[in-house]
Design an enzyme around this catalytic site. Structure first.
Site, short mmCIF file in Angstrom:
data_model
loop_
_atom_site.label_atom_id
_atom_site.label_comp_id
_atom_site.label_asym_id
_atom_site.label_seq_id
_atom_site.Cartn_x
_atom_site.Cartn_y
_atom_site.Cartn_z
N TYR A 174 -30.21 -15.79 19.22
CA TYR A 174 -28.87 -15.26 19.52
C TYR A 174 -28.35 -15.85 20.83
O TYR A 174 -27.22 -16.34 20.90
CB TYR A 174 -28.92 -13.74 19.61
CG TYR A 174 -27.57 -13.12 19.93
CD1 TYR A 174 -26.57 -13.06 18.96
CD2 TYR A 174 -27.30 -12.62 21.20
CE1 TYR A 174 -25.33 -12.51 19.26
CE2 TYR A 174 -26.07 -12.06 21.50
CZ TYR A 174 -25.09 -12.00 20.52
OH TYR A 174 -23.86 -11.47 20.81
N SER B 54 -20.73 -14.41 24.20
CA SER B 54 -21.46 -13.25 24.73
C SER B 54 -22.00 -13.59 26.11
O SER B 54 -22.30 -14.76 26.40
CB SER B 54 -22.61 -12.88 23.80
OG SER B 54 -23.48 -11.94 24.41
#
Length: 282
Positions: free
Chosen positions: A181, A158
């Site tokens: 995350y 990501s």
């Protein structure tokens, strides 16, 4: 002189290959599974949600040229990864492509991040599961792979791995952040490099895709709030599409990328260069 075969039909062909795509029941996983099925790959999608998996598999099987099958699995534990690998081994003696796409996110206030859900589960699914599933499927990836047509492991990272902005933009989410995350996706990038070095001698190449803004469960709020305007602030002026993701996923699974391993490739509409330019101007 002899002329090499440089036709698109040869360089970019994935027809007849076998792929495993975790998290294939939604979002980017479904985009990649669809691209492979439409180009003649036999695809196994896996996640915990059977209803979702069946719906996607049924839809993809209607479009041909390849086929889509599903296996219910939990890849957040070593045992779950081993169970999925064993289920694949019962059906296939060789796989050519592994897409480690399953992921989790947890938003919380800085002073109130729960240890189990906020850190352990995110790191287990996003990092540990990626490692153990790759290990478990290495024998099937290695079999019959060659230097000119290596097996491909594609890890989905990501843009969060490249930036330090953690704040969540959503109602009732003041001071909420995604510390685990972002950290987990940075770990994916580094693990990609480690796996690439480890597996190159087995003719298994390992690369990471670093997506920016694409439609998924994680970005559903942004898409619902901004509608057609979502992504307009990016240098390319739009969000990513299934076609964008398919192009890169097909490339990394084809002989055209046979000299690439350990790469972490942004597909983000220029969002990371925008952030870099902003930081440089400060």
């Amino acid at each position: 002189m002899s002329v090499e075969d440089l036709k698109i039909s040869s360089l970019y062909s994935v027809e007849g290959k076998v792929a495993v795509v975790t998290g294939g029941g939604s979002g980017i996983g479904t985009m990649i599974a669809s691209a492979y099925v439409q180009n003649g790959v036999r695809v196994y999608i896996a996640s915990r949600k059977e209803k979702q998996l069946k719906k996607v598999a049924d839809a993809l099987n209607k479009i041909g040229q390849g086929s889509c099958h599903y296996i219910v699995a939990d890849v957040s534990t070593k045992a779950g990864c081993d169970a999925l690998a064993n289920a694949i081994k019962e059906k296939e003696s060789k796989i050519h492509i592994l897409v480690n796409n399953s992921g989790a996110v947890w938003a919380a206030q800085y002073s109130d991040v729960p240890e189990s859900e906020g850190w352990d589960h995110v790191m287990d699914l996003n990092v540990k599961g990626l490692f153990y599933l790759t290990v478990a499927l290495t024998p099937l990836l290695e079999k019959d792979s060659t230097k000119l047509d290596p097996a491909s492991v594609i890890n989905i990272s990501s843009v969060a791995s490249l930036i330090a902005v953690t704040q969540v933009s959503a109602p009732a989410a003041d001071n909420y952040g995604l510390w685990s995350y972002h950290t987990s996706k940075a770990a994916v990038n580094h693990l990609t490099a480690q796996l690439a070095v480890t597996l190159a001698k087995k003719n298994i190449h390992v690369n990471a895709i670093i997506p920016g803004l694409f439609p998924s469960k994680m970005t559903a709020f942004a898409f619902s709030m901004k509608g057609a305007n979502v992504g307009k602030g990016l240098p390319t002026g739009r969000a990513g599409s299934a076609q964008d993701m398919a192009g890169l996923a097909l490339f990394l699974a084809s002989p055209a990328s046979a000299y690439i391993t350990g790469a972490c490739i942004p597909i983000d509409g220029g969002s990371t260069i925008r952030v870099a330019k902003f930081k440089a101007s400060m």
